[in-house]
Design a protein around this motif. Structure first.
Motif, mmCIF file in Angstrom:
data_model
loop_
_atom_site.group_PDB
_atom_site.id
_atom_site.type_symbol
_atom_site.label_atom_id
_atom_site.label_comp_id
_atom_site.label_asym_id
_atom_site.label_seq_id
_atom_site.Cartn_x
_atom_site.Cartn_y
_atom_site.Cartn_z
ATOM 1 N N LEU A 117 -3.198 0.147 7.148
ATOM 2 C CA LEU A 117 -2.123 1.135 7.225
ATOM 3 C C LEU A 117 -2.087 2.026 5.984
ATOM 4 N N VAL A 118 -2.310 1.432 4.815
ATOM 5 C CA VAL A 118 -2.371 2.216 3.582
ATOM 6 C C VAL A 118 -3.483 3.252 3.687
ATOM 7 N N ALA A 119 -4.648 2.824 4.175
ATOM 8 C CA ALA A 119 -5.785 3.736 4.318
ATOM 9 C C ALA A 119 -5.452 4.872 5.288
ATOM 10 N N GLN A 120 -4.757 4.555 6.370
ATOM 11 C CA GLN A 120 -4.380 5.590 7.344
ATOM 12 C C GLN A 120 -3.449 6.617 6.715
ATOM 13 N N LYS A 121 -2.433 6.147 5.992
ATOM 14 C CA LYS A 121 -1.492 7.056 5.326
ATOM 15 C C LYS A 121 -2.209 7.906 4.283
ATOM 16 N N TYR A 122 -3.105 7.276 3.529
ATOM 17 C CA TYR A 122 -3.850 7.958 2.477
ATOM 18 C C TYR A 122 -4.707 9.076 3.065
ATOM 19 N N ALA A 125 -2.675 12.054 4.519
ATOM 20 C CA ALA A 125 -2.173 12.941 3.472
ATOM 21 C C ALA A 125 -3.288 13.822 2.924
ATOM 22 N N GLN A 126 -4.476 13.248 2.750
ATOM 23 C CA GLN A 126 -5.609 14.051 2.288
ATOM 24 C C GLN A 126 -5.909 15.186 3.260
ATOM 25 N N GLU A 127 -5.908 14.872 4.554
ATOM 26 C CA GLU A 127 -6.198 15.883 5.570
ATOM 27 C C GLU A 127 -5.152 16.984 5.590
ATOM 28 N N GLN A 128 -3.905 16.636 5.281
ATOM 29 C CA GLN A 128 -2.819 17.623 5.262
ATOM 30 C C GLN A 128 -2.755 18.376 3.933
#
Length: 167
Positions: A117-122, A125-128
């Motif tokens: 989940l941390v990786a998904q959030k990370y 955010a990078q993509e945005q």
């Protein structure tokens, strides 16, 4: 490194406990500190080092002593080594209930699920184009240091690429 209880003062609502902390290094250098546990928070009250610590070393002191000090204070360390949380050393929360698969304070899952989940959030955010660490902090409810530790664990688990090559 060694941590030992120094003294404790009890009042009508609880107790404040002081702990001695000593780090010894192979070259003869050492750091002595006094930590205080009050209302579930650990603070460093005094630090003495021989030779004197640089500002960078002083900033790193918390990382050096965090886990052993938390264990000695009875705050506990997550079974997966994620660091201090609100569970007792026996895996129960502050009210004695089983902490299960989530951290008692935030509800964020532990272990592989939490790392994923941390990786998904990370990555989201990078993509945005936003700050990925801030995104993890917001999602988990943890401060910067704990969020960086979670991001590092996600990297170690292979969910995120290495930040830089290690030589």
């Amino acid at each position: 490194m060694s941590v030992w209880p120094a003294w404790e003062v009890r009042d009508g609502t609880g107790a404040t406990a002081w702990f001695g902390v000593r780090l010894e290094f192979g070259d003869g250098a050492h750091v002595d500190a006094v930590a205080v546990l009050s209302e579930g928070c650990v603070s460093i009250e005094d630090v003495r080092a021989e030779p004197a610590l640089s500002l960078d070393d002083l900033a790193a002191l918390a990382d050096w002593i965090e886990d052993p000090l938390s264990q000695a204070c009875g705050i506990g360390v997550a079974p997966d080594g994620a660091g201090p949380d609100d569970t007792d050393p026996d895996g129960t929360g502050p009210d004695g209930a089983d902490a299960g698969s989530s951290l008692a304070g935030s509800g964020w899952p532990r272990g592989v699920e939490g790392q994923w989940l941390v990786a998904q959030k990370y990555r989201a955010a990078q993509e945005q184009g936003t700050d990925p660490v801030l995104a993890v902090m917001t999602a988990t409810g943890y401060g910067r240091r704990k969020s960086l530790r979670l991001i590092g664990q996600a990297r170690d688990a292979g969910f995120l690429t290495r930040r830089r090559a290690r030589h």
